[in-house]
Scaffold this motif. Structure first.
Motif, PDB file in Angstrom:
ATOM      1  N   GLN A  72      40.932  30.880  19.042  1.00  0.00           N
ATOM      2  CA  GLN A  72      42.247  31.394  19.386  1.00  0.00           C
ATOM      3  C   GLN A  72      42.006  32.770  20.007  1.00  0.00           C
ATOM      4  O   GLN A  72      40.910  33.319  19.861  1.00  0.00           O
ATOM      5  N   PRO A  73      42.958  33.330  20.729  1.00  0.00           N
ATOM      6  CA  PRO A  73      42.709  34.597  21.440  1.00  0.00           C
ATOM      7  C   PRO A  73      42.180  35.723  20.547  1.00  0.00           C
ATOM      8  O   PRO A  73      41.263  36.439  20.946  1.00  0.00           O
ATOM      9  N   ILE A  74      42.699  35.878  19.341  1.00  0.00           N
ATOM     10  CA  ILE A  74      42.243  36.968  18.471  1.00  0.00           C
ATOM     11  C   ILE A  74      40.793  36.756  18.035  1.00  0.00           C
ATOM     12  O   ILE A  74      40.079  37.710  17.739  1.00  0.00           O
ATOM     13  N   ARG A  75      40.324  35.528  18.033  1.00  0.00           N
ATOM     14  CA  ARG A  75      38.932  35.261  17.662  1.00  0.00           C
ATOM     15  C   ARG A  75      37.975  35.872  18.675  1.00  0.00           C
ATOM     16  O   ARG A  75      36.958  36.463  18.307  1.00  0.00           O
ATOM     17  N   LYS A  76      38.291  35.757  19.936  1.00  0.00           N
ATOM     18  CA  LYS A  76      37.452  36.365  20.975  1.00  0.00           C
ATOM     19  C   LYS A  76      37.434  37.884  20.828  1.00  0.00           C
ATOM     20  O   LYS A  76      36.405  38.525  20.997  1.00  0.00           O
ATOM     21  N   ARG A  77      38.573  38.471  20.459  1.00  0.00           N
ATOM     22  CA  ARG A  77      38.650  39.916  20.247  1.00  0.00           C
ATOM     23  C   ARG A  77      37.778  40.319  19.054  1.00  0.00           C
ATOM     24  O   ARG A  77      37.064  41.315  19.095  1.00  0.00           O
TER      25      ARG A  77
END
Length: 150
Positions: A72-77
């Motif tokens: 999910q997007p926050i995982r990449k962050r």
């Protein structure tokens, strides 16, 4: 990463990063601080200060996957943050599954409120409590962590 030293744990969010400290020789982990995330990224001076104060032997970052283990997007962050920690401090950094850590942190907070140990205004530190949960998960199952490399 060795279990017998002090670690800082991080719960990475889009607006805030919860920070905790823990050790296998202590009583698990405890919430320390909440660091703001700005448009240009995390408040690195605040993180630098915590690093200098606690002199950790390693760093643990929550890996926020979806319930089915996906991205999910926050995982990449969170993964980028973990790589930056590794580059910045030259310490071992691991990612550990943090699914439902925020729910567990909220339950702990609710229990502390019910027992009079916390007040409603203390809820701003909930991200730091989630970081403590992340450290405790790593302490309980270090073999499940993923080592971060550059």
């Amino acid at each position: 990463m060795k279990l017998d030293g002090t670690v800082l744990g991080f719960d990475v969010g889009a607006r805030r990063i919860g920070v905790a400290v823990g050790s296998a020789f202590g009583s698990g982990a405890r919430a320390l601080a909440v660091v703001d995330v700005h448009a240009h990224g995390p408040d690195w001076p605040a993180i630098d200060k915590l690093h200098a104060e606690w002199k950790p032997d390693g760093l643990v970052v929550g890996d926020p996957m979806t319930l089915d283990g996906g991205d999910q997007p926050i995982r990449k962050r969170a993964q980028a943050f973990a790589r930056e920690l590794h580059a910045r401090y030259q310490l071992p950094v691991v990612l550990i599954d943090e699914r439902a850590s925020s729910i567990e942190a909220a339950q702990r907070f609710a229990l502390d409120r019910a027992e009079g140990r916390k007040r409603k205004r203390d809820a701003v530190a909930l991200d730091a409590v989630a970081a403590a949960v992340i450290i405790e998960r790593w302490l309980a199952a270090p073999q499940d962590a993923t080592q971060v490399t550059l």
